[in-house]
Design a protein around this motif. Structure first.
Motif, short mmCIF file in Angstrom:
data_model
loop_
_atom_site.label_atom_id
_atom_site.label_comp_id
_atom_site.label_asym_id
_atom_site.label_seq_id
_atom_site.Cartn_x
_atom_site.Cartn_y
_atom_site.Cartn_z
N ARG A 113 -7.96 -17.47 15.13
CA ARG A 113 -7.97 -16.12 15.70
C ARG A 113 -8.90 -15.19 14.91
N SER A 114 -8.93 -15.33 13.58
CA SER A 114 -9.81 -14.49 12.76
C SER A 114 -11.26 -14.68 13.16
N LEU A 184 -7.47 -7.71 14.68
CA LEU A 184 -6.71 -8.81 14.07
C LEU A 184 -5.28 -8.39 13.78
N SER A 185 -5.10 -7.15 13.32
CA SER A 185 -3.77 -6.69 12.93
C SER A 185 -2.86 -6.43 14.12
N VAL A 217 -3.83 3.87 13.52
CA VAL A 217 -3.12 3.22 14.63
C VAL A 217 -3.20 1.70 14.50
N SER A 218 -3.43 1.22 13.29
CA SER A 218 -3.51 -0.22 13.03
C SER A 218 -2.36 -0.64 12.12
N ARG A 219 -2.07 -1.93 12.13
CA ARG A 219 -1.06 -2.45 11.22
C ARG A 219 -1.75 -3.03 9.98
N VAL A 220 -2.42 -2.14 9.26
CA VAL A 220 -3.16 -2.51 8.06
C VAL A 220 -2.75 -1.59 6.91
N LEU A 221 -2.33 -2.18 5.82
CA LEU A 221 -2.05 -1.43 4.60
C LEU A 221 -3.14 -1.75 3.60
#
Length: 379
Positions: A113-114, A184-185, A217-221
């Motif tokens: 997927r990446s 990706l996230s 608005v992403s699931r990135v920390l």
């Protein structure tokens, strides 16, 4: 006390968990862990990553480090390393696997997927951030042909900038890298850890700022770590470029810093006690008070000083396995700074080990066996 351990820092772990909870809820976050050298920044982040991975089976961790040796001469280094982990670079995956072994399988699981996201939404990063051949090798030619990417990857890999033409405009790099982590996230929440930001090149800091502005608005920390004392010294006679980045991101996100130098004295004293009590001992309050007075609870200094005292015979192990003060203990004879402790310990190594350490240190805190193998071959 010889084993690597992690003690206290519970409050700081809870703060980091708060950032992650917001991230998993779809509100991307950025946070900087700061503190002087040896204050435990990397240890704190690694413990947090272990806990986060254990709590969420979908979470993936990637990381990159800025390099004091190459500095501004190696643009985007930490972000290239992070992308390499996600696109099948085995050496990069081994590095993150050491820090969080449970993460290795997840990196392999998201590989296809990446690469798909990279080719579809950030194609200009291929050949600039990651070689096209690496992607083919990671997935296998059969897989690449099956999904119809072979021609596309060949085209991207062969593209070269003309004389005087930048590989890719900086704004395009920023946009595509941000689009990559955003897409990706959507299915795979990410922690992106960038260590030693005090050595970051300007291009990396620019990308860091752009990501920080556009991950809401992403699931990135995004976690960054740096030494504020080094940043305060500036760069090339001027202001350090990391300063305005942190200040501007704080305007958008609020408090974005976990400062390990601001930990209360009582907590640092608890750290000293917890470190001593990680092994059986008969070291009483007077010894503990002097040790704390000498080190101030500085993590690296305290650990290294104890190890030094054990090697010197200032601390001895009795017949029942308890550490206690040795008869030769002389506090005035001990180093008063962490640099002195480390220099003294290195000084006790034989010449061959010193040479190996010198060569390995050029690569950084982590290094491959191949780096020091030629030394053994010669000797």
């Amino acid at each position: 006390m010889q084993n690597a351990i992690f003690v206290d820092r519970q409050h700081e772990l809870e703060v980091l968990k708060g950032y992650l909870d917001l991230t998993l809820d779809g509100r991307g976050q950025i946070c900087f862990v700061t503190g002087q050298a040896g204050s435990g920044k990397t240890a704190l982040v690694r413990r947090f990553m272990h806990q986060a991975l254990a709590a969420d089976p979908d979470l993936v961790v990637v990381m990159g480090s800025c390099n004091a040796q190459t500095g501004i001469g190696d643009p985007y280094l930490p972000f290239r390393e992070a992308l390499a982990m996600l696109t099948g670079d085995s050496s990069a995956q081994q590095a993150v696997g050491k820090a969080a072994p449970e993460n290795a399988n997840r990196l392999r699981a998201v590989l296809a997927r990446s690469v798909q996201v990279l080719v579809e939404v950030a194609p200009e990063l291929v050949g600039v951030f990651v070689p096209g051949g690496t992607l083919v090798g990671a997935l296998g030619k059969a897989v690449v042909k099956k999904v119809g990417w072979m021609d596309r990857l060949d085209e991207l890999a062969k593209h070269k900038a003309g004389p005087g033409e930048p590989l890719t405009e900086q704004s395009r790099i920023f946009e595509q890298y941000t689009a990559f982590v955003h897409h990706l996230s959507a299915k795979t929440p990410l922690i992106l850890f960038v260590d030693d930001l005090q050595w970051a090149d300007n291009a990396s800091l620019g990308l860091l700022f752009h990501l920080g502005r556009h991950i809401d608005v992403s699931r990135v920390l995004i976690l960054g770590a740096y030494r504020p004392n080094d940043v305060a010294l500036g760069r090339n006679g001027g202001r350090h470029p990391l300063e305005p980045v942190v200040r501007e991101l704080a305007r958008y996100h609020g408090d974005v810093t976990v400062d390990l130098d601001a930990i209360p004295e009582t907590v640092n004293r608890q750290f000293v006690d917890a470190l001593l009590d990680s092994e059986a001992n008969r070291l009483g309050p007077p010894f503990r008070q002097v040790l704390f007075h000498r080190t101030g609870g500085h993590a690296l200094f305290t650990v290294e000083l104890i190890r030094n005292m054990q090697e010197r015979g200032d601390l001895v192990c009795d017949g029942e396995g308890y550490w206690l003060e040795g008869p030769s203990l002389d506090w005035d004879a001990l180093p008063v700074k962490v640099e002195g402790v480390i220099a003294e310990r290195i000084g006790r190594l034989d010449d061959e080990l010193k040479e190996m350490l010198t060569v390995a240190s050029v690569e950084g805190e982590q290094f491959m066996a191949e780096v020091v193998a030629p030394i053994n071959a010669v000797t």
